[in-house]
Design a protein around this motif. Structure first.
Motif, short mmCIF file in Angstrom:
data_model
loop_
_atom_site.label_atom_id
_atom_site.label_comp_id
_atom_site.label_asym_id
_atom_site.label_seq_id
_atom_site.Cartn_x
_atom_site.Cartn_y
_atom_site.Cartn_z
N GLU A 1 -6.75 5.23 4.46
CA GLU A 1 -7.68 4.21 4.91
C GLU A 1 -9.05 4.42 4.25
O GLU A 1 -9.73 3.45 3.90
CB GLU A 1 -7.81 4.24 6.44
CG GLU A 1 -6.58 3.71 7.13
CD GLU A 1 -6.69 3.67 8.65
OE1 GLU A 1 -7.69 4.19 9.20
OE2 GLU A 1 -5.78 3.12 9.29
N VAL B 1 0.87 -1.18 0.00
CA VAL B 1 0.00 0.00 0.00
C VAL B 1 0.91 1.23 0.00
O VAL B 1 1.78 1.35 0.86
CB VAL B 1 -0.93 0.00 1.24
CG1 VAL B 1 -1.74 1.28 1.28
CG2 VAL B 1 -1.84 -1.22 1.23
N THR C 1 -1.96 6.30 -0.30
CA THR C 1 -3.26 5.63 -0.16
C THR C 1 -3.74 5.75 1.29
O THR C 1 -3.06 5.33 2.21
CB THR C 1 -3.14 4.14 -0.54
OG1 THR C 1 -2.63 4.04 -1.87
CG2 THR C 1 -4.50 3.45 -0.47
N ILE D 1 -9.02 2.95 0.76
CA ILE D 1 -9.12 1.49 0.81
C ILE D 1 -10.55 1.07 1.10
O ILE D 1 -11.10 0.17 0.44
CB ILE D 1 -8.15 0.92 1.87
CG1 ILE D 1 -6.70 1.21 1.46
CG2 ILE D 1 -8.38 -0.58 2.07
CD1 ILE D 1 -5.69 0.95 2.55
N CYS E 1 -8.26 -5.11 5.98
CA CYS E 1 -9.63 -4.66 5.70
C CYS E 1 -10.59 -5.75 6.19
O CYS E 1 -10.52 -6.89 5.74
CB CYS E 1 -9.80 -4.43 4.20
SG CYS E 1 -11.45 -3.92 3.71
N LYS F 1 -4.43 0.76 8.34
CA LYS F 1 -3.22 0.86 7.52
C LYS F 1 -2.00 0.87 8.42
O LYS F 1 -1.96 1.61 9.41
CB LYS F 1 -3.26 2.13 6.67
CG LYS F 1 -2.07 2.26 5.74
CD LYS F 1 -2.15 3.50 4.89
CE LYS F 1 -0.87 3.64 4.07
NZ LYS F 1 -0.81 4.91 3.38
#
Length: 197
Positions: free
Chosen positions: A163, A157, A161, A166, A188, A181
């Motif tokens: 959370e 990741v 990027t 995602i 997840c 993260k």
């Protein structure tokens, strides 16, 4: 009962606990009657026999050191070290990811090493070992049923990027309960499996 808590300053539990029974029969009955029990609407608990863990996670490991170099130095630093496993950094293949999984001779030794690392500064290749904790040990691997997958490990990741990004991306596969993260990877948790990834 021992309820496992998040690190301070959090007051949240990690979502699991250990219980000791007077007899193996009582423990077997608890497993039989409580495994899969709906503790609240839509949430079933998993109950299983606990096996003594012999593997510790150790963070802040020097990224340029090989698995063999780490094993040699850890065996000098700690008694009972049997093996070391590091994951390769995907962006820098000659480096590890800065953490290691260390297997000890037995559970008692691992408990003692974990306690030592919590109370004393342990230095490995000039860096203090940090975040020493129990590692999840998988007993073999079998391909999971896609409908039963509820938690995903996502790697790598990028720093950019978030959370939220995602969560938005994985929402198409089911209701996202939580995203966490951690540096270059994330977890997840899905409430329900929609279609398989």
């Amino acid at each position: 009962m021992r309820l496992i808590m998040d690190r301070l300053p959090s007051t949240n539990s990690r979502g699991y606990a250990f219980l000791c029974y007077l007899t193996p029969e009582h423990a077997a009955t608890a497993i039989k009657e409580l495994n899969g029990y709906e503790i609240r609407p839509g949430v079933n608990i998993a109950v299983s026999k606990s096996e003594g863990n012999k593997r510790l996670y150790m963070g802040n490991i020097h990224k340029e050191k090989t698995q063999e170099e780490l094993l040699k130095e850890l065996q000098i630093l700690f008694s009972g070290v049997k093996s070391v496993f590091v994951q390769q950094d995907l962006n820098e293949p000659s480096h590890n990811r800065g953490y290691a999984f260390v297997d000890f001779a037995d559970h008692k030794t691992a408990v003692e090493i974990r306690r030592q690392c919590a109370t004393d500064r342990k230095i490995l290749f000039g860096r203090q070992i940090r975040n020493v904790d129990w590692a999840d040990v998988q007993q073999g691997y079998s391909e999971p049923d896609p409908e039963s997958v509820k938690s995903l490990h996502i790697a790598p990741v990028s720093d950019e990027t978030s959370e939220d990004m995602i969560k938005e991306k994985f929402a198409e596969f089911g209701t996202v309960e939580k995203v966490q993260k951690v540096r270059d990877y994330a977890f997840c948790s899905l409430q329900q499996q929609g279609r398989s990834c």
